[in-house]
Design a protein around this motif. Structure first.
Motif, mmCIF file in Angstrom:
data_model
loop_
_atom_site.group_PDB
_atom_site.id
_atom_site.type_symbol
_atom_site.label_atom_id
_atom_site.label_comp_id
_atom_site.label_asym_id
_atom_site.label_seq_id
_atom_site.Cartn_x
_atom_site.Cartn_y
_atom_site.Cartn_z
ATOM 1 N N ALA A 140 -21.423 -46.987 10.039
ATOM 2 C CA ALA A 140 -22.614 -47.000 9.185
ATOM 3 C C ALA A 140 -23.275 -48.374 9.182
ATOM 4 C CB ALA A 140 -22.237 -46.592 7.765
ATOM 5 N N GLU A 141 -22.483 -49.430 9.134
ATOM 6 C CA GLU A 141 -23.045 -50.780 9.112
ATOM 7 C C GLU A 141 -23.727 -51.109 10.436
ATOM 8 O OE1 GLU A 141 -23.954 -54.424 7.221
ATOM 9 O OE2 GLU A 141 -23.406 -52.419 6.547
ATOM 10 N N ARG A 142 -23.160 -50.643 11.546
ATOM 11 C CA ARG A 142 -23.807 -50.850 12.861
ATOM 12 C C ARG A 142 -25.164 -50.164 12.900
ATOM 13 N NH1 ARG A 142 -18.683 -49.663 15.142
ATOM 14 N NH2 ARG A 142 -19.457 -47.628 15.840
ATOM 15 N N VAL A 143 -25.219 -48.968 12.363
ATOM 16 C CA VAL A 143 -26.485 -48.218 12.350
ATOM 17 C C VAL A 143 -27.502 -48.903 11.449
ATOM 18 C CG1 VAL A 143 -27.570 -46.041 11.648
ATOM 19 C CG2 VAL A 143 -25.415 -46.014 12.939
ATOM 20 N N ARG A 144 -27.071 -49.397 10.296
ATOM 21 C CA ARG A 144 -27.987 -50.059 9.364
ATOM 22 C C ARG A 144 -28.586 -51.321 9.983
ATOM 23 N NH1 ARG A 144 -28.341 -53.974 5.592
ATOM 24 N NH2 ARG A 144 -26.271 -54.791 6.121
ATOM 25 N N LEU A 145 -27.760 -52.065 10.696
ATOM 26 C CA LEU A 145 -28.237 -53.307 11.317
ATOM 27 C C LEU A 145 -29.046 -53.047 12.578
ATOM 28 C CD1 LEU A 145 -25.036 -55.515 10.888
ATOM 29 C CD2 LEU A 145 -27.145 -55.567 9.525
ATOM 30 N N ASP A 146 -28.705 -51.989 13.296
ATOM 31 C CA ASP A 146 -29.399 -51.661 14.549
ATOM 32 C C ASP A 146 -29.485 -50.143 14.670
ATOM 33 O OD1 ASP A 146 -30.456 -51.366 17.060
ATOM 34 O OD2 ASP A 146 -28.833 -52.395 18.120
ATOM 35 N N PRO A 147 -30.609 -49.548 14.240
ATOM 36 C CA PRO A 147 -30.740 -48.083 14.252
ATOM 37 C C PRO A 147 -30.519 -47.452 15.624
ATOM 38 C CG PRO A 147 -32.497 -49.068 12.958
ATOM 39 C CD PRO A 147 -31.787 -50.192 13.640
ATOM 40 N N THR A 148 -30.709 -48.230 16.697
ATOM 41 C CA THR A 148 -30.504 -47.657 18.037
ATOM 42 C C THR A 148 -29.038 -47.332 18.304
ATOM 43 O OG1 THR A 148 -30.264 -49.829 19.097
ATOM 44 C CG2 THR A 148 -32.492 -48.918 18.924
ATOM 45 N N LYS A 149 -28.134 -47.837 17.472
ATOM 46 C CA LYS A 149 -26.716 -47.548 17.640
ATOM 47 C C LYS A 149 -26.351 -46.166 17.108
ATOM 48 C CE LYS A 149 -25.592 -51.679 19.209
ATOM 49 N NZ LYS A 149 -25.096 -51.875 20.592
ATOM 50 N N SER A 150 -27.280 -45.544 16.423
ATOM 51 C CA SER A 150 -27.024 -44.209 15.885
ATOM 52 C C SER A 150 -26.850 -43.191 17.004
ATOM 53 C CB SER A 150 -28.172 -43.780 14.968
ATOM 54 O OG SER A 150 -28.051 -42.411 14.626
ATOM 55 N N LEU A 151 -25.901 -42.297 16.841
ATOM 56 C CA LEU A 151 -25.684 -41.235 17.826
ATOM 57 C C LEU A 151 -26.798 -40.191 17.785
ATOM 58 C CD1 LEU A 151 -21.832 -40.718 17.401
ATOM 59 C CD2 LEU A 151 -22.997 -41.676 19.389
ATOM 60 N N VAL A 152 -27.607 -40.228 16.728
ATOM 61 C CA VAL A 152 -28.745 -39.302 16.629
ATOM 62 C C VAL A 152 -30.048 -40.097 16.505
ATOM 63 C CG1 VAL A 152 -27.479 -37.307 15.725
ATOM 64 C CG2 VAL A 152 -28.272 -39.071 14.144
ATOM 65 N N TYR A 153 -30.109 -41.239 17.171
ATOM 66 C CA TYR A 153 -31.287 -42.106 17.073
ATOM 67 C C TYR A 153 -32.544 -41.389 17.575
ATOM 68 C CZ TYR A 153 -34.547 -45.921 17.947
ATOM 69 O OH TYR A 153 -35.652 -46.725 17.958
ATOM 70 N N ASP A 154 -32.409 -40.543 18.584
ATOM 71 C CA ASP A 154 -33.557 -39.826 19.118
ATOM 72 C C ASP A 154 -34.152 -38.849 18.097
ATOM 73 O OD1 ASP A 154 -31.086 -38.427 19.444
ATOM 74 O OD2 ASP A 154 -32.128 -36.946 20.686
ATOM 75 N N ARG A 155 -33.402 -38.557 17.025
ATOM 76 C CA ARG A 155 -33.865 -37.638 15.990
ATOM 77 C C ARG A 155 -34.228 -38.370 14.700
ATOM 78 N NH1 ARG A 155 -30.679 -32.076 16.392
ATOM 79 N NH2 ARG A 155 -30.577 -31.879 18.652
ATOM 80 N N LYS A 156 -34.266 -39.691 14.751
ATOM 81 C CA LYS A 156 -34.451 -40.496 13.549
ATOM 82 C C LYS A 156 -35.740 -40.132 12.807
ATOM 83 C CE LYS A 156 -34.432 -45.323 11.956
ATOM 84 N NZ LYS A 156 -35.695 -45.338 11.209
ATOM 85 N N ALA A 157 -36.856 -40.163 13.491
ATOM 86 C CA ALA A 157 -38.139 -39.885 12.844
ATOM 87 C C ALA A 157 -38.186 -38.462 12.304
ATOM 88 C CB ALA A 157 -39.284 -40.127 13.828
#
Length: 479
Positions: free
Chosen positions: A233-250
């Protein structure tokens, strides 16, 4: 001319059979095996510690066959509910206990105490969102370890997903908090009626036997899950591109945050606190009754009925609302109650066909010479395999424990270790099991593709496996 494809014309997706179909199929398969597997029996003697007759190693001998037919197959689930032939308590007693505890949970839920408690925790931690992760995973783990919280969690995803996404985390984080929180509680079940209690009953030991080891497994695996989720969660908060669902963020922000901008928190009232206190105290009293007053299924069923009535009275839910909530909760667990009879029907067929002792003899021979540590780990991996086909904790318990637990007598290992190996194996598999409706339902609500959940989970599965097998091995050495 455009060609349209109707739903009937569309290729049908393969749907994995339900636990009911799998278990009935196993009844048919086992009945067929009674025509093939040689019949045999052990001599049995009374074990004072277990207060039941147990097979004596080395006394197996062939006996006359009794192959099972169609009528026996039809009667097996019915006999499974009330037949003493399995050497266990009547399954009808266990099934009634399941229905009453379902009604108890339904009454507690109807007061809004659980929802308000979680919302209260979220409100108190506002601005310190990362600490919501261990707090919420602790609450869900408590539900998992006490009453096998699973399907009930599906209601919380739409509550938590907007909050975690608004806090700059992602959908995977929200799903992990709930699914892993409750899942690790089930994995480390301590007084869970649908895993530990039923499995211990099927194994012929008190469910409190081995509870210290289960607390250790619960604590270590919960801590591992919390650290793992918080780091992600902290990796995602600092860098949203680290999210496994970053392509669905918007798309996820648009979907989950719409309509939640001004939502306030439900008040966590004194009444809610009293209800949750009674909820927790009920399980404490249950443990005390079993340990010090010889309680079993009848007394425990009465305890949960009394607690449901007390909560209904204190919360002033009203006679009609109480009945509706109790019946709704019992209805939700009717499938579990029926599965108990269906799964025990397999044992009825095996016993009547006189192949139970033959299979037990094969297990005795195959484990001969194994050290106790190797044995308990072999049992763990057998249960892992079985869990993919029978995800139901109660179904797997009454299917496998009557066979696996007596084998421990031959090796000189406690039956409680076999129970712990079973529940840990079933719990870890059901964190990713595609045949488990809770997993697939959670991922569908969170809009997390299954393959990305696997990508998130596989390092954690290795960590949890090391913890579980290590705890089982050390406990076996120290026993």
């Amino acid at each position: 001319m455009a060609i349209t494809t109707t739903e009937a014309d569309a290729p049908r997706r393969f749907r994995f059979p339900s636990a009911f179909t799998i278990l009935f199929g196993l009844i048919v398969l086992v009945a067929a095996l009674t025509w093939i597997i040689p019949a045999g029996q052990y001599q049995r003697v009374l074990n004072p510690a277990l207060d039941k007759e147990v097979p004596v190693a080395g006394t197996y001998a062939p006996t006359d066959a009794n192959p099972q037919g169609i009528f026996d197959i039809i009667m097996a689930p019915i006999d499974g509910l009330y037949n003493h032939a399995t050497g266990q308590a009547n399954a009808i007693d266990v099934a009634l206990f399941v229905l009453v505890i379902g009604g108890f949970i339904g009454v507690v839920s109807s007061t809004g105490a659980i929802n308000a408690g979680i919302r209260g925790a979220m409100t108190a931690l506002k601005g310190r969102e990362k600490w919501m992760i261990p707090v919420l995973m602790g609450l869900f783990a408590f539900g998992g370890t006490t009453y096998g919280m699973a399907e009930e969690t599906l209601a919380f995803y739409m509550l938590l997903l907007p909050i975690m996404i608004a806090a700059r985390y992602d959908a995977v984080t929200a799903v992990a908090i709930i699914l892993l929180g409750a899942g690790v509680g089930v994995l480390g079940s301590t007084v869970n009626a649908f895993a530990t209690v039923i499995a211990s009953d099927a194994a012929g030991v008190p469910f409190t036997q081995g509870i210290v080891l289960r607390f250790v497994i619960l604590g270590l695996t919960w801590l591992a899950c919390v650290i793992y989720v918080m780091r992600y969660a902290e990796r995602v908060r600092l860098d949203p591109t680290k999210s496994l669902v970053y392509d669905r963020k918007a798309d996820n922000e648009k979907h989950f945050l719409a309509g939640h901008e001004g939502e306030g928190a439900m008040e966590f009232t004194a009444l809610h606190k009293i209800v949750l206190a009674i909820f927790g105290l009920t399980f404490v009293v249950m443990i005390w009754g079993v340990l010090f007053d010889g309680w079993w299924m009848g007394e425990m069923t009465g305890l949960f009925l009394a607690s449901a009535l007390l909560i209904g009275f204190i919360a002033r839910v009203g006679e009609q609302n109480f009945v509706d909530a109790f019946l709704s909760g019992a209805r939700d667990l009717l499938g579990v109650a029926l599965i108990i009879g269906l799964a025990r029907g397999i044992v009825v067929i095996m016993d009547a066909g006189k192949i139970t002792d033959t299979i037990l003899h094969w297990a005795e021979v195959s484990t001969a010479g194994l050290s106790k540590v190797v044995f308990v780990n072999v049992i763990y991996w057998i249960e892992v395999l079985l869990s993919f086909f029978v995800p139901s904790s109660s179904g797997l318990a009454v299917l496998s424990m009557p066979i696996m637990a007596p084998v421990a007598d031959f090796v000189g290992t406690g039956r409680d270790l076999v129970v712990t190996a079973y529940q840990s194996a079933n719990g870890i598999v059901n964190l990713i099991n595609p045949t488990f409706a809770v997993v697939m339902g959670a991922l569908a609500i969170g809009r997390v593709p299954y393959e990305r959940w696997i990508a998130f989970m596989w390092p954690l599965l290795i960590i949890l496996t090391v913890i579980i097998t290590g705890c089982l091995s050390i406990a076996t050495i120290l026993a």
